[in-house]
Design an enzyme around this catalytic site. Structure first.
Site, mmCIF file in Angstrom:
data_model
loop_
_atom_site.group_PDB
_atom_site.id
_atom_site.type_symbol
_atom_site.label_atom_id
_atom_site.label_comp_id
_atom_site.label_asym_id
_atom_site.label_seq_id
_atom_site.Cartn_x
_atom_site.Cartn_y
_atom_site.Cartn_z
ATOM 1 N N HIS A 157 -12.280 33.407 30.054
ATOM 2 C CA HIS A 157 -10.930 32.923 30.413
ATOM 3 C C HIS A 157 -10.483 33.590 29.488
ATOM 4 O O HIS A 157 -9.976 33.549 28.150
ATOM 5 C CB HIS A 157 -10.234 32.201 30.329
ATOM 6 C CG HIS A 157 -8.918 31.570 30.711
ATOM 7 N ND1 HIS A 157 -8.244 31.526 32.171
ATOM 8 C CD2 HIS A 157 -7.986 31.646 30.674
ATOM 9 C CE1 HIS A 157 -6.982 31.866 32.747
ATOM 10 N NE2 HIS A 157 -6.939 31.829 31.291
ATOM 11 N N SER A 159 -5.609 34.812 28.782
ATOM 12 C CA SER A 159 -4.600 34.661 28.905
ATOM 13 C C SER A 159 -3.530 35.024 28.140
ATOM 14 O O SER A 159 -3.474 34.808 27.103
ATOM 15 C CB SER A 159 -4.206 33.777 30.010
ATOM 16 O OG SER A 159 -4.181 32.696 29.490
ATOM 17 N N ASP A 171 -10.173 35.340 34.443
ATOM 18 C CA ASP A 171 -11.231 34.327 34.802
ATOM 19 C C ASP A 171 -12.789 34.979 34.737
ATOM 20 O O ASP A 171 -12.771 35.890 36.203
ATOM 21 C CB ASP A 171 -11.275 33.245 35.415
ATOM 22 C CG ASP A 171 -10.069 32.280 35.207
ATOM 23 O OD1 ASP A 171 -9.938 32.020 34.129
ATOM 24 O OD2 ASP A 171 -9.506 32.104 35.996
#
Length: 181
Positions: A157, A159, A171
């Site tokens: 993941h 971010s 993801d």
């Protein structure tokens, strides 16, 4: 496209095979990792990683744990119909905690990692990352073969942890193949 990703993985496999004569069955040697995966939303990733020898290790009975730094480089591609850049390059550094069970020729492993990365663009297809800087989290599991090769699954993941909005993140579900030398 898929052919570009497969070509990158093939080049990495050739590099791994070229290094095979240098390989030995040590749990503590550096590693090369090849990755390929997708998000299921028209996003793909192919990449290579280099894990250094452990900075920490410990034996817990039949379990052995290690902490290794990793440098990664990958290409992400968007194949959907939304407007925006279709490709970006990602580089990063990760701390990977890994445990494996036993000392047999085939043994299971589990790993988790935290890191940071840089994206060459702040947008990929329909995803708006807002910043080039991204945090990363990784979990994985697989099998080691002869203390030298391994294959497994990894979820990653990326971010920016809401440093700036929007923070779409991405993801990825990936297969991994590694060589320890």
């Amino acid at each position: 496209s898929l052919s570009r990703h497969l070509a990158a993985l093939a080049a990495g496999a050739v590099l791994g095979l070229a290094l095979t004569p240098l390989a030995h069955a040590e749990d503590d040697g550096p590693e090369i990792i090849l990755r390929y995966g997708e998000s299921g939303q028209n996003y793909e990733r192919s990449g290579i990683g280099f894990r250094f020898s452990p900075v920490w290790s410990d034996d817990w009975g039949n379990w052995k744990a290690t902490l290794r730094p990793e440098l990664e480089l990958s290409q992400m591609h968007y194949s959907g119909s939304k407007s925006g850049p279709n490709d970006l390059t990602q580089g990063g550094a990760i701390a990977v905690f890994r445990v494996h069970y036993g000392n047999a020729g085939i043994r299971p492993y589990f790993e988790a990692g935290l890191g940071a990365g840089l994206f060459s663009q702040s947008k990929l297809g329909a995803k708006e990352f807002s910043t080039h800087f991204q945090f990363s989290e990784h979990i994985g599991a697989g099998l080691e073969f002869a203390k030298r090769w391994y294959a497994g699954y990894q979820f990653s993941h990326y971010s920016n942890a809401d440093i700036e909005l929007p923070n779409d993140g991405i993801d990825l579900h990936q297969i991994t193949v590694g060589l320890r030398f």
